[in-house]
Scaffold this active site. Structure first.
Site, short mmCIF file in Angstrom:
data_model
loop_
_atom_site.label_atom_id
_atom_site.label_comp_id
_atom_site.label_asym_id
_atom_site.label_seq_id
_atom_site.Cartn_x
_atom_site.Cartn_y
_atom_site.Cartn_z
N HIS A 143 27.70 27.11 15.87
CA HIS A 143 29.02 26.61 16.25
C HIS A 143 30.07 26.76 15.14
O HIS A 143 31.26 26.52 15.38
CB HIS A 143 28.96 25.14 16.66
CG HIS A 143 28.18 24.88 17.91
ND1 HIS A 143 28.39 25.58 19.08
CD2 HIS A 143 27.17 24.00 18.18
CE1 HIS A 143 27.55 25.15 20.01
NE2 HIS A 143 26.80 24.20 19.49
N ASP A 180 20.09 29.06 22.86
CA ASP A 180 20.42 27.63 22.77
C ASP A 180 21.13 27.20 24.05
O ASP A 180 21.82 28.00 24.69
CB ASP A 180 21.33 27.42 21.56
CG ASP A 180 21.52 25.96 21.18
OD1 ASP A 180 20.88 25.51 20.22
OD2 ASP A 180 22.33 25.27 21.84
N ASP A 266 17.02 23.49 22.92
CA ASP A 266 17.55 22.33 23.62
C ASP A 266 17.81 22.58 25.11
O ASP A 266 18.30 21.70 25.81
CB ASP A 266 18.80 21.78 22.94
CG ASP A 266 19.76 22.86 22.47
OD1 ASP A 266 19.50 24.05 22.72
OD2 ASP A 266 20.77 22.52 21.83
#
Length: 329
Positions: A143, A180, A266
């Site tokens: 990110h 992800d 995740d």
């Protein structure tokens, strides 16, 4: 994570039964303190460390990650960004940089070693010492934009690794595949204008950071971008179809000579951070598919960098499955 004695006892590389994989980590990554109840915590690495203590992984070499240099960070980030990160590190206590991202006295060092692990892993694989590598480090990176801290991330580890592979080792077609559950806006931002790069992401639609739309395809002459947003509740069948029908064919067409995986776990059904419904077998399946493409185009050169994964039992199980495939080469 395994202590210094364990790392020093790594087996000789020439042993005929050696796996193809090396693991990069550093104990300082445990000292990046995000505060009580924060999902991106040191327990994530401790859970992975317990898995690595199993007999099946005991002969996988462990290497202590070096620090990334300023010049290596500046391939992906501005000087202002580097200064913002390092100047924000407190002498004691913790500092909130945004609603999600906290730093403590050792966070800057941890971030430099986390980026350094990805760089050292590229060097390891590019020079043929190992077929592939896994970086068990934190903070994660996907990110962090060229000039912005975001979403637990300080430096864009996978993008730094990709640019190092291209610029330092001369690879012409470097790909990053990010599974992800959240879109890697930082990796995409850093690589956007970079020729000879490819970025593909599967992620939950309309979830943080609310980027990664299908129409974000990259500029002419820059990065080839493939985004596949998935609806909340997506399970194995839709996930695998997204890769089989969209991402893997485009990755094949790009024909990467070096492959980097942003390995966030995740999207597992047990993870509390989003609402995809994947199982351990899905991550195993995808790792096998990615390694197949690397065998065809990249002489098996793969570097995998840990991103998300916040339910520690699911994270550990997913990492174990991911590593087993990597060890098969």
């Amino acid at each position: 994570m395994p202590g210094p004695e364990r790392r020093q006892a790594a087996r000789p590389r020439e042993h005929p039964l050696l796996s193809s994989t090396v693991i990069y980590t550093h104990p300082i990554c445990l000292e990046h303190d995000t505060g009580e109840f924060h999902p991106e915590c040191a327990d994530r690495l401790r859970a992975i460390g317990h898995i690595l203590d199993r007999e099946e992984f005991m002969y996988v070499p462990r290497e202590e990650a070096p620090k990334a240099t300023l010049a290596q960070i500046l391939r992906a980030h501005t000087q202002d960004h580097y200064d913002q990160v390092m100047d924000s590190i407190p002498a004691e206590g913790s500092v909130e940089l945004d609603g999600d991202t906290f730093v403590s006295p050792r966070s800057g060092e941890a971030a430099l070693h986390s980026a350094g692990a990805a760089i050292a892993a590229v060097d390891e694989v590019a020079t043929g010492r190992s077929r592939n590598a896994f970086c068990a480090t934190r903070p994660p990176g996907h990110h962090a934009e060229r000039n912005a801290i975001m979403g637990f991330c300080l430096f864009s580890n996978a993008a730094i690794a990709a640019l190092h592979a291209r610029d330092q080792h001369g690879f012409k077609r470097v790909a990053v595949v990010d599974f992800d559950v959240h879109h890697g806006n930082g990796t995409q931002d850093v690589l956007w204008n970079e020729p000879g790069t490819f970025y593909a992401s599967s992620h939950q639609d309309d979830a943080f950071p609310y980027t990664g739309k299908v129409e974000e395809v990259g500029p002419p002459g820059g990065c080839t971008v493939v985004n596949v947003p998935l609806p909340a509740g997506t399970a194995s069948d839709v996930f695998r179809a997204a890769y089989t029908d969209i991402i893997l064919p485009k990755l094949e067409a790009f024909a990467p000579d070096f492959l980097i995986i942003s390995a966030g776990f995740d999207a597992h059904a047990a993870d509390p951070m989003a609402h995809l419904r994947l199982q351990v077998a899905d991550f195993e399946w995808l790792t096998q598919k990615l390694l197949g493409i690397a065998r065809t185009h990249a002489q098996r050169r793969v570097v995998s960098v840990l991103e998300g994964g916040y339910e520690t039992r699911a994270l550990a199980a997913c990492v174990a499955a991911h590593l087993r495939v990597l060890m098969e080469g």
